[in-house]
Design an enzyme around this catalytic site. Structure first.
Site, short mmCIF file in Angstrom:
data_model
loop_
_atom_site.label_atom_id
_atom_site.label_comp_id
_atom_site.label_asym_id
_atom_site.label_seq_id
_atom_site.Cartn_x
_atom_site.Cartn_y
_atom_site.Cartn_z
N ASN A 10 37.53 53.96 26.65
CA ASN A 10 37.81 52.62 26.14
C ASN A 10 36.48 52.01 25.71
O ASN A 10 35.67 51.62 26.54
CB ASN A 10 38.46 51.80 27.28
CG ASN A 10 38.62 50.34 26.93
OD1 ASN A 10 38.44 49.93 25.77
ND2 ASN A 10 38.95 49.53 27.93
N LYS A 12 35.92 49.30 24.27
CA LYS A 12 35.92 47.83 24.32
C LYS A 12 35.34 47.25 23.02
O LYS A 12 35.47 47.89 21.97
CB LYS A 12 35.17 47.35 25.57
CG LYS A 12 35.75 47.98 26.83
CD LYS A 12 35.34 47.31 28.11
CE LYS A 12 36.01 48.01 29.27
NZ LYS A 12 35.70 47.41 30.56
N HIS A 102 45.35 45.71 29.68
CA HIS A 102 44.03 45.81 30.31
C HIS A 102 43.70 44.48 30.98
O HIS A 102 44.06 43.42 30.46
CB HIS A 102 42.97 46.16 29.26
CG HIS A 102 41.66 46.53 29.88
ND1 HIS A 102 40.79 45.59 30.36
CD2 HIS A 102 41.10 47.74 30.16
CE1 HIS A 102 39.74 46.20 30.88
NE2 HIS A 102 39.90 47.51 30.78
N GLU A 104 41.14 42.77 31.12
CA GLU A 104 40.39 41.83 30.28
C GLU A 104 41.33 41.08 29.33
O GLU A 104 41.12 39.90 29.04
CB GLU A 104 39.28 42.57 29.52
CG GLU A 104 38.15 42.98 30.46
CD GLU A 104 37.39 44.23 30.04
OE1 GLU A 104 37.48 44.65 28.89
OE2 GLU A 104 36.69 44.78 30.93
N GLU A 174 43.44 50.35 37.53
CA GLU A 174 42.06 49.87 37.40
C GLU A 174 41.84 48.64 38.27
O GLU A 174 42.17 47.52 37.85
CB GLU A 174 41.79 49.49 35.94
CG GLU A 174 41.91 50.63 34.97
CD GLU A 174 41.06 50.39 33.73
OE1 GLU A 174 40.19 51.22 33.45
OE2 GLU A 174 41.25 49.36 33.07
N GLY A 180 33.32 47.83 35.35
CA GLY A 180 32.01 47.42 34.84
C GLY A 180 31.04 46.94 35.90
O GLY A 180 30.02 46.33 35.59
N SER A 220 34.40 51.95 36.63
CA SER A 220 33.08 52.53 36.89
C SER A 220 33.10 54.04 37.09
O SER A 220 32.34 54.58 37.89
CB SER A 220 32.40 51.84 38.08
OG SER A 220 32.17 50.47 37.79
#
Ligand code: PGA
Length: 262
Positions: A10, A12, A102, A104, A174, A180, A220
């Site tokens: 991904n 991003k 996701h 985010e 996730e 991250g 991560s």
């Protein structure tokens, strides 16, 4: 039943068109020596504006080793939805997968379980594969509601799908606190949650779908974490953010995943 592993990158909101094509070419170069039949399903997800350029790089190569995902898509076909891009449009640009839900997007762009379900239906209707993300925040984990939260995300996302559609889908677990941050979820715990998700899928769509659906871990993932993660019974691959932005580390993750599965 043996499930084919999936390693998805991904990207991003990174990379211009030329940089994206360059990275796609570099990823293929990393995998050049590996027999396609031995590879996991390798997927890369550039930004919308790079879909065309990445698809061109992948098709020009002709090796068929790397597939493309969009990072999102809207469930309506066309119309007055300024700023949105439909599933038809990302399919037209060459995407075979679409990441949905996701954290985010849920957090910053208000994506709801209901929207994720509509997107999943549309993606499957058009013959693409949804990569459905779920996961708990640190607060939810500390409050002991991880499992119930994820269960409700999965039930909502899969609502109304047939068993065949569920079987074809991909889920990515996730944990938000692991994304991250460099803090990976302990692989036994990730395996436990993924096993729990598989059980929820079994309740919704039956044993065959639960056996077939690929459930990935994300948060991560790095070259030095993947082998242990892939050694776990229920973890079928990884959704990789930061470490997918260089061909070297992404290639190492793909090769690390293979060590456990070949
Ligand atoms: P990360 O991102 O690997 O950088 O933690 C994973 C993701 O958000 O998909």
């Amino acid at each position: 039943m043996s499930r084919r592993p999936v390693i998805a990158g991904n990207w991003k909101m990174h990379k211009l068109q030329s940089e994206s094509a360059e990275l796609a070419n570099a990823v293929m170069k990393e995998l050049k020596e590996i027999d396609k039949a031995l590879l996991p399903e390798v997927v890369i997800a550039p930004v919308f504006t790079s879909l065309y350029a990445v698809n061109k790089a992948l098709t020009d190569c002709g090796c068929g080793k790397v597939k493309m995902a969009a990072q999102n898509a809207y469930f309506e076909t066309q119309g007055a939805f300024t700023g949105e891009v439909s599933v038809e449009m990302v399919k037209d640009a060459g995407a075979e997968y679409v990441i949905i839900g996701h954290s985010e997007r849920r957090q910053y762009f208000g994506e709801t379980d209901e929207m994720i379900n509509k997107k999943a239906k549309k993606i499957l209707d058009l013959g693409l594969i949804p990569i459905i993300c779920c996961g708990e925040s640190l607060e939810q984990r500390e409050a002991g509601v991880t499992d119930s939260h994820i269960e409700s995300q999965i039930k909502a996302a899969l609502n109304g799908l047939s068993a065949e559609e569920v079987a074809k889908s991909i889920i990515a677990y996730e944990p938000i606190w692991a994304i991250g941050t460099g803090k990976t979820c302990d692989s036994d715990e990730a395996n436990r949650v993924i096993g729990m998700i598989r059980n929820v899928v079994k309740g919704i769509a039956g044993a065959n779908a639960a056996d077939s659906i690929r459930i990935l871990y994300g948060g991560s993932v790095k070259p030095n974490t993947i082998e242990e993660q892939m050694s776990k019974s229920d973890i079928d691959g990884a959704l990789v953010g930061g470490a997918s932005l260089t061909a070297e580390s992404f290639g190492q993750i793909v090769k690390g995943a293979m060590k456990q599965t070949v």
